[in-house]
Motif scaffolding. Structure first.
Motif, short mmCIF file in Angstrom:
data_model
loop_
_atom_site.label_atom_id
_atom_site.label_comp_id
_atom_site.label_asym_id
_atom_site.label_seq_id
_atom_site.Cartn_x
_atom_site.Cartn_y
_atom_site.Cartn_z
N CYS A 86 19.43 -18.35 38.00
CA CYS A 86 19.49 -19.10 39.25
C CYS A 86 20.72 -18.63 40.03
O CYS A 86 21.84 -18.73 39.52
CB CYS A 86 19.57 -20.59 38.95
N ASP A 116 15.83 -19.11 42.43
CA ASP A 116 15.68 -19.62 41.07
C ASP A 116 14.43 -18.99 40.46
O ASP A 116 13.32 -19.26 40.90
CB ASP A 116 15.56 -21.15 41.09
N SER A 167 23.66 -27.87 36.18
CA SER A 167 23.29 -27.25 34.90
C SER A 167 23.46 -28.24 33.76
O SER A 167 24.00 -29.34 33.92
CB SER A 167 24.18 -26.03 34.64
N TYR A 181 23.34 -18.92 35.43
CA TYR A 181 23.67 -19.17 36.83
C TYR A 181 24.56 -18.06 37.33
O TYR A 181 25.57 -17.73 36.70
CB TYR A 181 24.38 -20.53 36.97
#
Length: 136
Positions: free
Chosen positions: A45, A83, A96, A116
């Motif tokens: 993401c 994402d 998260s 991430y």
């Protein structure tokens, strides 16, 4: 803790100044290539306007988190750029789960299920575990 206090702490967790941190300096397309190279089987993401939030936890909670191989830190991002698992559309926010690994020099934060990519500058803050986990 009353609702007003909870809202105030949540506001501080999300919007307080914090300590500035650099993020990934790659262009978005290059960042995707890099995260796929380093984590080929894991969803990713890309996010902007992010904060690392170190969680203030009771000792028992900290022990459980650490025994599971994670650390009491999460990412909160105000803006999803992309994402790969399609959990939220671009422009939405995301939080998260606990940190599994992090490479600050590359702007990468790994949770159990996702990597991430922390695009551009962000911040680091501290907030109570219960306050941060109540944001959903």
């Amino acid at each position: 803790m009353d609702v007003k206090e909870l809202v105030g702490q949540a506001w501080d967790a999300l919007y307080s100044e914090g300590t500035p941190m650099p993020g990934c300096q790659l262009a978005e397309a290059e960042a995707v290539i890099e995260v796929q190279r380093r984590f080929p089987r894991k969803p990713y993401c890309l996010v902007r306007q992010w904060a690392l939030i170190d969680l203030e936890c009771p000792a028992a909670a900290l022990t459980l988190i650490e025994r599971s191989g994670r650390r009491p830190t999460v990412v909160f991002a105000h803006c999803i750029v992309s994402d790969s698992a399609h959990r939220g559309p671009p422009g939405n926010w995301i939080r998260s789960t606990f940190e599994v690994s992090r490479d600050d020099s590359a702007g990468l934060f790994e949770s159990r299920n996702t990597v991430y990519v922390l695009l551009g500058p962000g911040t680091r803050r501290t907030a109570p575990l219960g306050v941060v986990m109540s944001i959903h």
